[in-house]
Design a protein around this motif. Structure first.
Motif, PDB file in Angstrom:
ATOM      1  N   PHE A  67       0.799  -1.214   0.000  1.00  0.00           N
ATOM      2  CA  PHE A  67       0.000   0.000   0.000  1.00  0.00           C
ATOM      3  C   PHE A  67       0.839   1.275   0.000  1.00  0.00           C
ATOM      4  O   PHE A  67       0.324   2.359  -0.292  1.00  0.00           O
ATOM      5  CB  PHE A  67      -0.956   0.012   1.191  1.00  0.00           C
ATOM      6  CG  PHE A  67      -2.160  -0.866   1.001  1.00  0.00           C
ATOM      7  CD1 PHE A  67      -3.269  -0.403   0.304  1.00  0.00           C
ATOM      8  CD2 PHE A  67      -2.178  -2.163   1.488  1.00  0.00           C
ATOM      9  CE1 PHE A  67      -4.386  -1.204   0.113  1.00  0.00           C
ATOM     10  CE2 PHE A  67      -3.279  -2.978   1.305  1.00  0.00           C
ATOM     11  CZ  PHE A  67      -4.390  -2.510   0.615  1.00  0.00           C
ATOM     12  N   SER A  68       2.108   1.160   0.315  1.00  0.00           N
ATOM     13  CA  SER A  68       2.943   2.369   0.341  1.00  0.00           C
ATOM     14  C   SER A  68       3.747   2.559  -0.944  1.00  0.00           C
ATOM     15  O   SER A  68       4.365   3.606  -1.137  1.00  0.00           O
ATOM     16  CB  SER A  68       3.907   2.317   1.535  1.00  0.00           C
ATOM     17  OG  SER A  68       4.794   1.217   1.412  1.00  0.00           O
ATOM     18  N   SER A  69       3.741   1.572  -1.819  1.00  0.00           N
ATOM     19  CA  SER A  69       4.502   1.686  -3.077  1.00  0.00           C
ATOM     20  C   SER A  69       3.543   2.043  -4.210  1.00  0.00           C
ATOM     21  O   SER A  69       2.898   1.175  -4.790  1.00  0.00           O
ATOM     22  CB  SER A  69       5.217   0.363  -3.380  1.00  0.00           C
ATOM     23  OG  SER A  69       4.284  -0.688  -3.481  1.00  0.00           O
ATOM     24  N   HIS A  70       3.433   3.331  -4.500  1.00  0.00           N
ATOM     25  CA  HIS A  70       2.493   3.797  -5.518  1.00  0.00           C
ATOM     26  C   HIS A  70       3.102   3.649  -6.919  1.00  0.00           C
ATOM     27  O   HIS A  70       4.310   3.785  -7.108  1.00  0.00           O
ATOM     28  CB  HIS A  70       2.114   5.260  -5.266  1.00  0.00           C
ATOM     29  CG  HIS A  70       1.431   5.451  -3.949  1.00  0.00           C
ATOM     30  ND1 HIS A  70       1.389   6.684  -3.301  1.00  0.00           N
ATOM     31  CD2 HIS A  70       0.768   4.582  -3.155  1.00  0.00           C
ATOM     32  CE1 HIS A  70       0.724   6.555  -2.171  1.00  0.00           C
ATOM     33  NE2 HIS A  70       0.334   5.293  -2.054  1.00  0.00           N
ATOM     34  N   ILE A  78      -5.761   7.916  -4.328  1.00  0.00           N
ATOM     35  CA  ILE A  78      -5.646   6.460  -4.192  1.00  0.00           C
ATOM     36  C   ILE A  78      -4.982   5.927  -5.446  1.00  0.00           C
ATOM     37  O   ILE A  78      -5.530   6.049  -6.554  1.00  0.00           O
ATOM     38  CB  ILE A  78      -7.027   5.812  -3.992  1.00  0.00           C
ATOM     39  CG1 ILE A  78      -7.701   6.374  -2.727  1.00  0.00           C
ATOM     40  CG2 ILE A  78      -6.893   4.299  -3.891  1.00  0.00           C
ATOM     41  CD1 ILE A  78      -9.107   5.853  -2.502  1.00  0.00           C
ATOM     42  N   CYS A  79      -3.792   5.351  -5.293  1.00  0.00           N
ATOM     43  CA  CYS A  79      -3.033   4.834  -6.434  1.00  0.00           C
ATOM     44  C   CYS A  79      -2.829   3.331  -6.299  1.00  0.00           C
ATOM     45  O   CYS A  79      -2.704   2.804  -5.180  1.00  0.00           O
ATOM     46  CB  CYS A  79      -1.672   5.516  -6.519  1.00  0.00           C
ATOM     47  SG  CYS A  79      -1.750   7.281  -6.853  1.00  0.00           S
ATOM     48  N   PRO A  80      -2.777   2.634  -7.415  1.00  0.00           N
ATOM     49  CA  PRO A  80      -2.446   1.204  -7.358  1.00  0.00           C
ATOM     50  C   PRO A  80      -0.980   1.028  -6.974  1.00  0.00           C
ATOM     51  O   PRO A  80      -0.157   1.925  -7.194  1.00  0.00           O
ATOM     52  CB  PRO A  80      -2.708   0.741  -8.785  1.00  0.00           C
ATOM     53  CG  PRO A  80      -2.516   1.944  -9.622  1.00  0.00           C
ATOM     54  CD  PRO A  80      -3.001   3.104  -8.792  1.00  0.00           C
ATOM     55  N   PRO A  81      -0.617  -0.096  -6.399  1.00  0.00           N
ATOM     56  CA  PRO A  81       0.783  -0.310  -6.026  1.00  0.00           C
ATOM     57  C   PRO A  81       1.662  -0.476  -7.257  1.00  0.00           C
ATOM     58  O   PRO A  81       1.193  -0.878  -8.330  1.00  0.00           O
ATOM     59  CB  PRO A  81       0.740  -1.593  -5.197  1.00  0.00           C
ATOM     60  CG  PRO A  81      -0.476  -2.323  -5.683  1.00  0.00           C
ATOM     61  CD  PRO A  81      -1.475  -1.246  -6.038  1.00  0.00           C
ATOM     62  N   SER A  82       2.910  -0.155  -7.100  1.00  0.00           N
ATOM     63  CA  SER A  82       3.859  -0.383  -8.190  1.00  0.00           C
ATOM     64  C   SER A  82       4.077  -1.877  -8.371  1.00  0.00           C
ATOM     65  O   SER A  82       3.774  -2.687  -7.478  1.00  0.00           O
ATOM     66  CB  SER A  82       5.187   0.301  -7.862  1.00  0.00           C
ATOM     67  OG  SER A  82       5.792  -0.302  -6.729  1.00  0.00           O
ATOM     68  N   VAL A  83       4.625  -2.251  -9.532  1.00  0.00           N
ATOM     69  CA  VAL A  83       4.871  -3.676  -9.797  1.00  0.00           C
ATOM     70  C   VAL A  83       5.857  -4.245  -8.778  1.00  0.00           C
ATOM     71  O   VAL A  83       5.651  -5.316  -8.203  1.00  0.00           O
ATOM     72  CB  VAL A  83       5.392  -3.875 -11.230  1.00  0.00           C
ATOM     73  CG1 VAL A  83       5.767  -5.331 -11.456  1.00  0.00           C
ATOM     74  CG2 VAL A  83       4.356  -3.420 -12.245  1.00  0.00           C
ATOM     75  N   GLY A  84       6.953  -3.499  -8.561  1.00  0.00           N
ATOM     76  CA  GLY A  84       7.950  -3.970  -7.605  1.00  0.00           C
ATOM     77  C   GLY A  84       7.409  -4.078  -6.202  1.00  0.00           C
ATOM     78  O   GLY A  84       7.677  -5.060  -5.483  1.00  0.00           O
ATOM     79  N   GLY A  85       6.611  -3.082  -5.798  1.00  0.00           N
ATOM     80  CA  GLY A  85       6.018  -3.108  -4.460  1.00  0.00           C
ATOM     81  C   GLY A  85       5.039  -4.246  -4.293  1.00  0.00           C
ATOM     82  O   GLY A  85       4.992  -4.903  -3.245  1.00  0.00           O
TER      83      GLY A  85
END
Length: 209
Positions: A67-70, A78-85
């Motif tokens: 939830f912290s990796s946008h 509200i952003c989706p998580p990054s792929v790496g996160g």
């Protein structure tokens, strides 16, 4: 003649009763009765309590990473998580699930002779324990005699454990020697109780400087 009779009677009594200095001999002669040492009380078998704190900590960490990796370029609240996160947080969350399952089905057992990892049948009313089979990493039974221990510890510490470590000379290494096999387990059991039992059962430990 009367005195002679008295002497004769005294001599006869002395022969019957033995040496008049016999009480002195008893002071110096060892007793024939063996002194029995009191029997040492047997240490009862102990099953260590499960501990889910490690699973909970990894679960919270995994969710926090997700939830912290946008995702890059997202300007919304509200952003989706990054792929790496998502990948890294997902792996941590999977480890949390694995630790929770292991804490539910595996028990650390101390009996009269050895330390053992056993499986528990949670479906049975008595929660019966049964053999966990061979160690999938180094082979051999998941049971180690106390006198085979050469070291044990908790990392990073017994107060905040992640891994349980011990080294024993019972398991044969891949090179055919018995110089000492190292084992690591996730801290899915009460490590304070583990420490108490390792010490109580006389498991050898290398002193820290």
């Amino acid at each position: 003649s009367t005195r002679r009779n008295q002497w004769s009677l005294a001599a006869a009594n002395e022969n019957e009763e033995g040496n008049p200095f016999g009480f002195l001999q008893g002071l110096f002669q060892p007793s024939n009765s063996a002194v029995e040492e009191p029997a040492k009380p047997e240490i009862p078998d102990v099953v260590i309590d499960s501990d889910y704190k490690l699973a909970a900590a990894f679960g919270a960490l995994g969710i926090a990473i997700i939830f912290s990796s946008h995702a890059s370029g997202c300007t919304s609240t509200i952003c989706p998580p990054s792929v790496g996160g998502a990948v890294f947080g997902g792996i941590i969350s999977l480890l949390a699930s694995l630790f929770a399952v292991q804490a539910t089905r595996i028990r650390f057992v101390f009996d009269k002779e050895a330390f053992e990892l056993a499986n528990i049948d949670v479906s049975s009313p008595e929660n019966k324990l049964y053999d966990s089979g061979e160690n999938i990493i180094v082979g051999g039974a998941n049971r180690w005699m106390y006198d085979s221990f050469v070291n044990w510890d908790f990392y990073p510490s017994v107060d905040f454990p992640i891994l349980v470590y011990f080294k024993e000379t019972q398991t044969q290494k891949p090179d055919g020697s018995y110089s000492g096999q190292v084992h690591f387990f996730p801290a899915i059991a009460n490590c304070k109780q583990l420490q108490e039992q390792f010490e109580l059962r006389g498991c050898a430990k290398v002193a820290k400087n």
